[in-house]
Scaffold this motif. Structure first.
Motif, short mmCIF file in Angstrom:
data_model
loop_
_atom_site.label_atom_id
_atom_site.label_comp_id
_atom_site.label_asym_id
_atom_site.label_seq_id
_atom_site.Cartn_x
_atom_site.Cartn_y
_atom_site.Cartn_z
N SER A 1 6.88 -1.98 2.31
CA SER A 1 7.11 -3.39 2.64
C SER A 1 8.58 -3.75 2.84
O SER A 1 8.89 -4.78 3.44
N LYS A 2 9.48 -2.92 2.33
CA LYS A 2 10.91 -3.23 2.48
C LYS A 2 11.75 -1.98 2.31
O LYS A 2 11.24 -0.90 2.03
N LYS B 1 10.19 0.31 4.87
CA LYS B 1 10.11 -0.54 6.07
C LYS B 1 10.78 0.17 7.26
O LYS B 1 10.22 0.20 8.36
N SER C 1 3.78 -10.48 1.36
CA SER C 1 4.38 -11.20 2.49
C SER C 1 5.35 -10.32 3.27
O SER C 1 5.41 -10.37 4.50
N GLU C 2 6.11 -9.49 2.54
CA GLU C 2 7.03 -8.57 3.21
C GLU C 2 6.27 -7.54 4.03
O GLU C 2 6.68 -7.18 5.14
N GLU D 1 3.37 -8.02 5.42
CA GLU D 1 2.89 -8.74 6.60
C GLU D 1 3.98 -8.86 7.66
O GLU D 1 3.70 -8.75 8.87
N GLN D 2 5.21 -9.05 7.22
CA GLN D 2 6.33 -9.14 8.16
C GLN D 2 6.57 -7.82 8.87
O GLN D 2 6.89 -7.79 10.06
N GLN E 1 3.92 -7.50 11.47
CA GLN E 1 4.20 -8.42 12.58
C GLN E 1 5.29 -7.87 13.49
O GLN E 1 5.20 -7.95 14.72
N THR E 2 6.34 -7.31 12.87
CA THR E 2 7.43 -6.72 13.66
C THR E 2 6.92 -5.60 14.55
O THR E 2 7.28 -5.49 15.73
#
Length: 250
Positions: free
Chosen positions: A17-18, A22, A44-45, A47-48, A51-52
């Motif tokens: 997620s990060k 990521k 949420s991270e 999901e980002q 999305q990217t």
């Protein structure tokens, strides 16, 4: 999107997620790989990240699992298999720290770090390996650490978990070498992530004296190496422990 030699392959990246995870997801997506983005607490991270990837024309979905929990790992791999037929590329990136001097270290701090960092690597690898053997193609890339090579005060649990991954990598590489499956480990040094950002300036100054290049690395430095190891360009590279650390392990 790149039309690379692994375009269309599927990947599961843990702890994605990060930070380093990521960056690895984005690197693989740029190579045309479909990416399952694993997270534990950072929904949420994750999901980002998804999305990217979709915004740049790639394919990805988020998937929750605590990799130290065998049932959750098996359910995660089953879901990826239901979506895409199986995992071709596994990146064991999920890891935690719980630092402290050994004589004050709690049993929980020891077992939790071992559970995520080492057991998680074992659970995820075992769950995905059968498909790779059946397909006669696979890439397993374990994210270790420079402290698994040189040790560090206050990190006996973390250093031990990462040192164990080195033995895990070399042994498994021998087991699956004839099946066109490569197993390698990338050992990052100090990379500019949230963890490093949280260090005091005094700590950063001390660490800098350990790094011959005199600078921290970027997450993309690790992701680039993972992308190479996942590709056909690295088909003859297996059982290797590759340090990306500015020379810190020298």
């Amino acid at each position: 999107m790149s039309n690379s030699d692994i375009n269309g392959k599927t990947a599961l990246v843990t702890g994605a997620s990060k930070g380093i995870g990521k960056a690895i997801c984005l690197e693989l997506a740029q190579m045309g790989v479909k990416v399952a983005v694993n997270y534990n607490s950072s929904k949420s991270e994750a999901e980002q990240v998804v999305q990217t990837i979709t915004d740049m024309g790639g394919e990805a979905f988020k998937i929750h699992a605590d990799v130290s929990d065998l049932e959750q790992v098996n359910a995660m791999v089953d879901k990826v298999s239901d979506e895409w037929g199986g995992v071709n590329i596994l990146v064991n990136n999920a890891g935690i720290i719980n630092d402290g001097l050994l004589m004050r270290m709690s049993d929980e701090a020891w077992h939790r770090v071992m559970g995520v960092n080492l057991n998680g690597t074992f659970y995820c690898t075992r769950a995905t390996l059968r498909h790779m053997v059946r397909e006669r193609w696979g890439r397993i890339i374990n994210i270790g650490s420079v402290v698994g090579i040189r040790g560090n005060i206050g990190q006996t649990n973390y250093s031990s978990s990462k040192a164990a991954i080195i033995g895990f990598t070399k042994s498994l590489a021998k087991e699956v070498a004839t099946r066109n499956i490569t197993v390698n480990a990338v050992t990052p040094g100090y990379i500019s992530t949230e963890t490093v950002a949280g260090l005091s300036q005094r700590q950063k100054d001390t660490i800098m004296t350990w790094i011959p290049q005199g600078k921290f690395g970027n997450t993309e430095d690790i992701a680039s190496m993972v992308g190479y190891l996942a590709s056909e360009r690295a088909s003859y590279v297996t059982g290797q422990i590759i340090s990306v650390d500015g020379g810190m392990a020298i």
